[in-house]
Design a protein around this motif. Structure first.
Motif, short mmCIF file in Angstrom:
data_model
loop_
_atom_site.label_atom_id
_atom_site.label_comp_id
_atom_site.label_asym_id
_atom_site.label_seq_id
_atom_site.Cartn_x
_atom_site.Cartn_y
_atom_site.Cartn_z
N LYS A 171 67.88 78.51 116.67
CA LYS A 171 66.97 77.43 117.47
C LYS A 171 67.04 77.75 118.50
CE LYS A 171 70.34 74.15 117.26
NZ LYS A 171 71.06 74.75 116.41
N SER A 172 67.89 78.30 119.44
CA SER A 172 67.74 78.41 120.95
C SER A 172 66.89 79.84 121.05
CB SER A 172 69.14 78.78 121.73
OG SER A 172 69.70 77.41 121.66
N TYR A 173 67.16 80.85 119.98
CA TYR A 173 66.53 82.14 120.06
C TYR A 173 64.90 81.86 119.78
CZ TYR A 173 66.00 87.03 119.00
OH TYR A 173 65.44 88.39 119.24
N GLY A 196 73.07 75.85 129.93
CA GLY A 196 72.61 76.74 130.91
C GLY A 196 72.35 78.30 130.28
N GLU A 197 71.17 77.99 129.03
CA GLU A 197 71.06 79.21 128.49
C GLU A 197 69.75 79.75 128.45
OE1 GLU A 197 71.64 78.62 123.82
OE2 GLU A 197 71.66 76.52 124.60
N TYR A 198 68.91 79.38 129.28
CA TYR A 198 67.51 79.60 129.43
C TYR A 198 67.05 80.40 130.73
CZ TYR A 198 66.89 77.27 125.15
OH TYR A 198 67.17 76.90 123.82
N LEU A 365 63.76 69.77 125.05
CA LEU A 365 64.93 69.08 125.11
C LEU A 365 65.90 69.53 124.16
CD1 LEU A 365 63.93 65.14 124.54
CD2 LEU A 365 64.70 66.16 126.56
N GLU A 366 66.91 70.61 124.80
CA GLU A 366 67.77 71.16 123.93
C GLU A 366 68.96 70.24 123.65
OE1 GLU A 366 69.74 73.41 122.41
OE2 GLU A 366 68.53 75.33 122.64
N GLU A 367 69.73 70.22 122.48
CA GLU A 367 70.65 69.22 122.00
C GLU A 367 70.06 67.93 122.15
OE1 GLU A 367 73.58 70.40 120.97
OE2 GLU A 367 73.93 72.05 122.14
MG LIG Z 1 71.78 77.07 120.44
#
Ligand SMILES: [Mg+2]
Ligand SMILES: Nc1ncnc2c1ncn2[C@@H]1O[C@H](COP(=O)(O)OP(=O)(O)O)[C@@H](O)[C@H]1O
Length: 489
Positions: A171-173, A196-198, A365-367
């Motif tokens: 997903k995040s990828y 804090g992934e982006y 909106l992550e999560e």
């Molecule tokens: Mg993810």
């Protein structure tokens, strides 16, 4: 090549022959006896006298044998048993090119005896209308092929977007890939980023530490700049928050006694002046000997130490930067802080957007199941539901990302017309996807738990039919690697 196109035996010599159509044939599907290697999900083409090349997709490959259970027992005993086997593929007809850039469905079945070929890139591109226009979002390639798949950014932001997959499904990828495309096309984007992934969008792919092409277009704010030193501090004006909002940040959110004591204190602080900070409230509480307040004082002290409240808050025009991507890094913030501040930010942005004070905006909106859960409520639930229902009219779109489709507010998920579904195994999540996605076929539902990481079913966004896509490699560093394995020392 045989040029008599009107009979079943139409023969093309320059493409790979896979088998012959047999048995009952419908206008949506056919079976063929396989003579070469063919796999599930593969595209095939078969010629039809009236329509020309039809594109089909293999749903299943079966091996039919006449080995009986009796025979199988003999084999187990070491006897040699003669039996025959036959490979049969079941294919669904995708359609044919209507000559106007669209896709059409045949109204008559293909003839039994027709020859089935492995589809050429040319046939696939022309039937699926895979264009390579510069204004498209390049998300990857057609699964198993080198054909680029582009989506139409305009069509994507006509409504909202969702990405659903189990943890580790990609997903995040994929969200990072979409954000790169938004950056390329100067779509103003805001990311609510709990882990804090982006921030890694600023760095080139690989571990070299080199800046990416988007480094100057990515702006990062954080609630905790001690943990996230690279970010600018996100600040809210304390005097804009009511007693119940402040209380919602503490463990005493539901305590009525604490609420009335805090309301009285806040009233006294306000009498002294409008520009107060959280420390002023704490100091005022010291005047009171209500035992409830001593616990609350401690908790507000901890919030004060986080430095999220100040006299002057961050302005919405600092957050909605035309053509740029702004990250709100919530790493280190409690769920309560995240929920309240997400609500504050989104409410302000929606109001400003209605007045045309900020540019059209995509909010990631992550999560999302934490920000707008299906059951229970969080501070941000209501505004997200409002944006899902009305945001589109005002140029405010959301990209919902979740590993728990069943746990996201259905009113939000069902408003997403562009969907990316990656591997899912939880039955309830698959059901939630089935009920919120239009045009989900039984074959696609069966495919969902079998998808490999990085393979997505892409629906909408200008695509004529849902497609299986190998998500392209990131241009920027993927920042989500360690999430979920942090307990492993
Ligand atoms: Mg993810
Ligand atoms: N399209 C892709 N190409 C290459 N690797 C991928 C791709 N998608 C995911 N991955 C790999 O799988 C891992 C999990 O993906 P991620 O997006 O972090 O999962 P999720 O956010 O769904 O938990 C990533 O760390 C990455 O290494």
């Amino acid at each position: 090549m045989n040029d008599s196109a009107n009979f079943a035996g139409y023969q093309a010599d320059d493409i790979e022959f896979l088998g012959i159509v047999f048995g009952p044939v419908g206008s949506y599907e056919f079976r063929f006896a396989v003579t070469a290697s063919v796999e599930r999900n593969e595209y095939v083409q078969v010629h039809h006298g009236a329509y020309g090349w039809l594109l089909g997709r293999v749903d299943e490959v079966r091996l039919e044998t006449d080995l009986t259970s009796e025979g199988a027992k003999k084999v187990a005993m070491g006897e040699s048993v003669a039996f025959s086997e036959e490979e049969i593929a079941q294919a669904t007809i995708v359609g044919y090119a209507d000559g106007k850039g669209g896709i059409a469905s045949p109204k008559q079945p293909v003839a039994a005896g027709s020859r089935v070929y492995r589809a050429t890139d040319e046939t696939i591109s022309s039937v699926l209308g895979l264009s390579s226009e510069a204004n498209g979002a390049r998300i990857g390639t057609l699964h198993g092929r080198a054909l680029p798949v582009q989506m139409d950014i305009e069509a994507m932001v006509q409504k909202h977007i969702s990405i659903v997959a189990k943890t580790g499904g990609g997903k995040s990828y994929l969200a990072g890939v979409l954000m790169e495309e938004m950056l390329k096309h100067s779509v103003t984007t805001l990311v609510l980023d709990p882990h804090g992934e982006y921030g890694s969008l600023r760095y080139a792919e690989g571990g070299s530490g080199q800046k990416s092409a988007f480094a100057t277009e990515v702006i990062e704010f954080a609630t905790d700049v001690e943990v996230n030193a690279q970010a600018q501090p996100l600040r809210f004006t304390c005097s804009n928050f009511s007693a119940s909002e402040l209380l919602s940040l503490t463990s005493m959110a539901e305590n009525k006694g604490a609420l009335s004591a805090l309301t009285v204190c806040l009233g006294r602080v306000k009498e002294k002046g409008q520009d107060y900070v959280i420390q002023d409230i704490i100091t005022e509480m010291e005047e009171d000997d209500n035992p409830l307040l001593s616990q609350l004082r401690k908790e507000l002290g901890a919030i004060s130490a986080m430095n999220i409240f100040s006299e002057h808050g961050t302005r919405t025009d600092q957050i909605a930067n035309p053509g740029k991507t702004t990250i709100i890094n919530f790493k280190g913030a409690t769920p309560e802080v995240q929920g309240l501040f997400a609500r504050r930010l989104l409410t302000a942005l929606f109001e400003q957007r209605k007045r045309g004070k900020i540019p059209p905006l995509l909010v990631v909106l992550e999560e999302a199941h934490n920000f707008c859960p299906q059951q229970g409520k969080t501070e941000s639930s209501r505004i997200i539901r409002t944006i899902a229902a009305e945001g589109r009219k005002f140029g405010l779109w959301i990209l919902v990302i979740t590993q728990r489709a069943a746990k996201v507010d259905k009113n939000v998920l069902s408003q997403c017309n562009t969907q990316f579904i990656l591997k899912l195994t939880n039955v309830n999540d698959i059901k939630a996807v089935a009920s919120s996605v239009e045009g989900m076929t039984a074959e696609m539902l069966q495919e969902i738990p079998r998808l490999q990481t990085g393979v997505a079913i892409a629906i909408g966004g200008g695509l004529p039919v849902p497609l299986l896509v190998d998500v392209r490699k990131r241009l920027t560093r993927h920042g989500g690697e360690s999430v979920g394995t942090s307990w492993r020392k």
